[in-house]
Design a protein around this motif. Structure first.
Motif, PDB file in Angstrom:
ATOM      1  N   TYR A   1       0.776  -1.243   0.000  1.00  0.00           N
ATOM      2  CA  TYR A   1       0.000   0.000   0.000  1.00  0.00           C
ATOM      3  C   TYR A   1       0.812   1.302   0.000  1.00  0.00           C
ATOM      4  O   TYR A   1       0.295   2.339  -0.376  1.00  0.00           O
ATOM      5  CB  TYR A   1      -0.946   0.024   1.199  1.00  0.00           C
TER       6      TYR A   1
ATOM      7  N   HIS B   1      -1.511  -0.847  -4.892  1.00  0.00           N
ATOM      8  CA  HIS B   1      -2.931  -0.928  -4.557  1.00  0.00           C
ATOM      9  C   HIS B   1      -3.409   0.416  -4.023  1.00  0.00           C
ATOM     10  O   HIS B   1      -2.634   1.170  -3.443  1.00  0.00           O
ATOM     11  CB  HIS B   1      -3.193  -2.018  -3.503  1.00  0.00           C
TER      12      HIS B   1
ATOM     13  N   LEU C   1      -5.729   2.950  -1.597  1.00  0.00           N
ATOM     14  CA  LEU C   1      -6.271   3.049  -0.239  1.00  0.00           C
ATOM     15  C   LEU C   1      -7.482   3.974  -0.290  1.00  0.00           C
ATOM     16  O   LEU C   1      -7.471   4.950  -1.042  1.00  0.00           O
ATOM     17  CB  LEU C   1      -5.224   3.626   0.715  1.00  0.00           C
TER      18      LEU C   1
END
Length: 128
Positions: free
Chosen positions: A25, A104, A106
């Motif tokens: 992340y 990815h 958030l």
């Protein structure tokens, strides 16, 4: 000795979880620049209001098929309020944007893995 072994195992597991979370992340996978005409820029979301935009990149003429032009869309998110304010007044302009790519998204960072952090240049589009 059992308590010490359990503590070491717990620490190793926590370090592995932290490393995996960081890599998934927060690790910047790539960074670069994209240029094109701003299509839209909005602030939206149910719980986390994030800035989302779309840049239409100029087309490339294909050698076969009569010189058709294909274009590409670059969808991005913005976390910096100052950059978002400047982009919201730049709809329809030709922009060069610097971005960071994450593996990815958030929820509080936006829906895209591409996060624009600065505007390199801005030029008004001249209509003919």
């Amino acid at each position: 000795m059992k308590g010490r072994t359990k503590a070491i195992i717990l620490i190793v597991i926590l370090v592995l979880i932290a490393g995996f979370s960081y890599q998934r992340y927060f690790f910047v996978f790539g960074e670069g620049a994209k240029a094109g005409t701003m299509n839209y820029f909005v602030k939206k979301g149910y719980l986390f209001k994030t800035y989302e935009g779309r840049l239409i990149q100029s087309g490339i003429k294909t050698p076969q098929g009569g010189g058709n032009i294909s274009s590409n869309e670059f969808m991005f998110s913005v976390t910096d309020e100052k950059v978002a304010q400047k982009l919201s007044s730049s709809a329809g302009s030709y922009l060069e944007l610097h971005y960071k790519e994450y593996l990815h998204a958030l929820p509080w960072r936006g829906v895209s893995v591409f996060v624009v952090d600065s505007i390199i240049s801005e030029k008004p589009v001249i209509s003919q």
